[in-house]
Design a protein around this motif. Structure first.
Motif, PDB file in Angstrom:
ATOM      1  N   UNK A  94       0.829  -1.211   0.000  1.00  0.00           N
ATOM      2  CA  UNK A  94       0.000   0.000   0.000  1.00  0.00           C
ATOM      3  C   UNK A  94       0.862   1.258   0.000  1.00  0.00           C
ATOM      4  N   UNK A  95       1.915   1.266   0.805  1.00  0.00           N
ATOM      5  CA  UNK A  95       2.809   2.426   0.812  1.00  0.00           C
ATOM      6  C   UNK A  95       3.436   2.603  -0.570  1.00  0.00           C
ATOM      7  N   UNK A  96       3.901   1.514  -1.169  1.00  0.00           N
ATOM      8  CA  UNK A  96       4.533   1.584  -2.488  1.00  0.00           C
ATOM      9  C   UNK A  96       3.548   2.063  -3.553  1.00  0.00           C
ATOM     10  N   UNK A  97       2.278   1.682  -3.421  1.00  0.00           N
ATOM     11  CA  UNK A  97       1.268   2.107  -4.393  1.00  0.00           C
ATOM     12  C   UNK A  97       1.103   3.621  -4.405  1.00  0.00           C
ATOM     13  N   UNK A  98       1.461   4.270  -3.314  1.00  0.00           N
ATOM     14  CA  UNK A  98       1.384   5.730  -3.225  1.00  0.00           C
ATOM     15  C   UNK A  98       2.781   6.341  -3.167  1.00  0.00           C
ATOM     16  N   UNK A  99       3.751   5.677  -3.788  1.00  0.00           N
ATOM     17  CA  UNK A  99       5.098   6.222  -3.905  1.00  0.00           C
ATOM     18  C   UNK A  99       5.863   6.276  -2.602  1.00  0.00           C
ATOM     19  N   UNK A 100       5.474   5.457  -1.639  1.00  0.00           N
ATOM     20  CA  UNK A 100       6.095   5.511  -0.317  1.00  0.00           C
ATOM     21  C   UNK A 100       6.866   4.262   0.025  1.00  0.00           C
ATOM     22  N   UNK A 101       7.200   4.161   1.310  1.00  0.00           N
ATOM     23  CA  UNK A 101       8.022   3.061   1.797  1.00  0.00           C
ATOM     24  C   UNK A 101       7.535   2.598   3.164  1.00  0.00           C
ATOM     25  N   UNK A 102       7.993   1.427   3.551  1.00  0.00           N
ATOM     26  CA  UNK A 102       7.796   0.899   4.898  1.00  0.00           C
ATOM     27  C   UNK A 102       9.175   0.695   5.490  1.00  0.00           C
ATOM     28  N   UNK A 103       9.371   1.143   6.728  1.00  0.00           N
ATOM     29  CA  UNK A 103      10.660   0.972   7.380  1.00  0.00           C
ATOM     30  C   UNK A 103      10.490   0.760   8.867  1.00  0.00           C
ATOM     31  N   UNK A 104      11.568   0.374   9.498  1.00  0.00           N
ATOM     32  CA  UNK A 104      11.587   0.213  10.948  1.00  0.00           C
ATOM     33  C   UNK A 104      12.859   0.883  11.454  1.00  0.00           C
ATOM     34  N   UNK A 105      12.708   1.587  12.576  1.00  0.00           N
ATOM     35  CA  UNK A 105      13.825   2.324  13.151  1.00  0.00           C
ATOM     36  C   UNK A 105      13.907   2.034  14.639  1.00  0.00           C
ATOM     37  N   UNK A 106      15.111   1.912  15.176  1.00  0.00           N
ATOM     38  CA  UNK A 106      15.228   1.796  16.634  1.00  0.00           C
ATOM     39  C   UNK A 106      14.743   3.095  17.277  1.00  0.00           C
ATOM     40  N   UNK A 107      14.234   2.997  18.485  1.00  0.00           N
ATOM     41  CA  UNK A 107      13.744   4.182  19.198  1.00  0.00           C
ATOM     42  C   UNK A 107      14.874   5.173  19.409  1.00  0.00           C
ATOM     43  N   UNK A 108      14.527   6.430  19.319  1.00  0.00           N
ATOM     44  CA  UNK A 108      15.516   7.488  19.520  1.00  0.00           C
ATOM     45  C   UNK A 108      15.945   7.542  20.977  1.00  0.00           C
ATOM     46  N   UNK A 109      14.991   7.437  21.888  1.00  0.00           N
ATOM     47  CA  UNK A 109      15.270   7.484  23.324  1.00  0.00           C
ATOM     48  C   UNK A 109      14.935   6.142  23.947  1.00  0.00           C
ATOM     49  N   UNK A 110      15.912   5.506  24.550  1.00  0.00           N
ATOM     50  CA  UNK A 110      15.655   4.246  25.249  1.00  0.00           C
ATOM     51  C   UNK A 110      15.508   3.089  24.295  1.00  0.00           C
ATOM     52  N   UNK A 111      14.848   2.039  24.791  1.00  0.00           N
ATOM     53  CA  UNK A 111      14.674   0.850  23.963  1.00  0.00           C
ATOM     54  C   UNK A 111      13.359   0.949  23.204  1.00  0.00           C
TER      55      UNK A 111
END
Length: 172
Positions: free
Chosen positions: A125-142
């Protein structure tokens, strides 16, 4: 809002994007229980409406399905290590970003052969609208944030144009 509140203190509601255009941001903190899926979906629909994105458009349907799937995944996979999740919707500079952050440090494998049907649907769905799916570690803490990015379509079809600008006087 069914007992859940948009978090007003942690992130400014309006910021400027890289091109100087406003970025509208809302964060909803939900307990990681099944009811959170419905509440996140309802509140996201309300936000889309306030951003002048018709909730009966195909784009809004895709965004709402993504919110539902990401919150359901957090309930299913992170509830043992995280009591709550933050559901973020940000709109600006022609983009819409949905993020679901929890305190579980386990990052899902988003490679094509490793994802389940739900995350595959989110990525498609994200790709169908020119987007992406990603995962990122939390900025603060775990923890982590699973983030779906979309380009807001410049739809001039049967629903009229939508700009991604907030309408009405509701502050958040």
């Amino acid at each position: 809002m069914g007992g859940y509140e948009w978090n007003r203190g942690r992130t400014p509601s309006v910021a400027c994007g890289s091109e100087g255009s406003p970025v509208w941001r809302r964060i909803l903190t939900v307990p990681l229980v099944p009811e959170a899926v419905r509440q996140a979906r309802c509140d996201t629909a309300m936000a889309l409406s306030e951003y002048a994105i018709p909730t009966n458009s195909a784009f809004a349907g895709a965004v709402l399905l993504v919110v539902s799937e990401l919150v359901a995944n957090a309930v299913r996979h992170a509830a043992a290590r995280s009591v709550t999740a933050d559901v973020t919707i940000a709109v600006g500079a022609g983009q819409l970003v949905i993020g679901v952050a929890d305190q579980d440090p386990c990052l899902p494998d988003l490679s094509p052969g490793a994802v389940g049907g739900g995350l595959r649907t989110v990525a498609d769905l994200a790709a169908a609208y020119g987007g992406t799916l990603g995962v990122e570690p939390a900025v603060h803490g775990c923890g982590k944030a699973v983030v779906a990015r979309f380009h807001v379509p410049d739809d001039r079809g049967p629903y009229g144009g939508f700009t991604g600008r907030r309408v009405g006087s509701r502050a958040f």
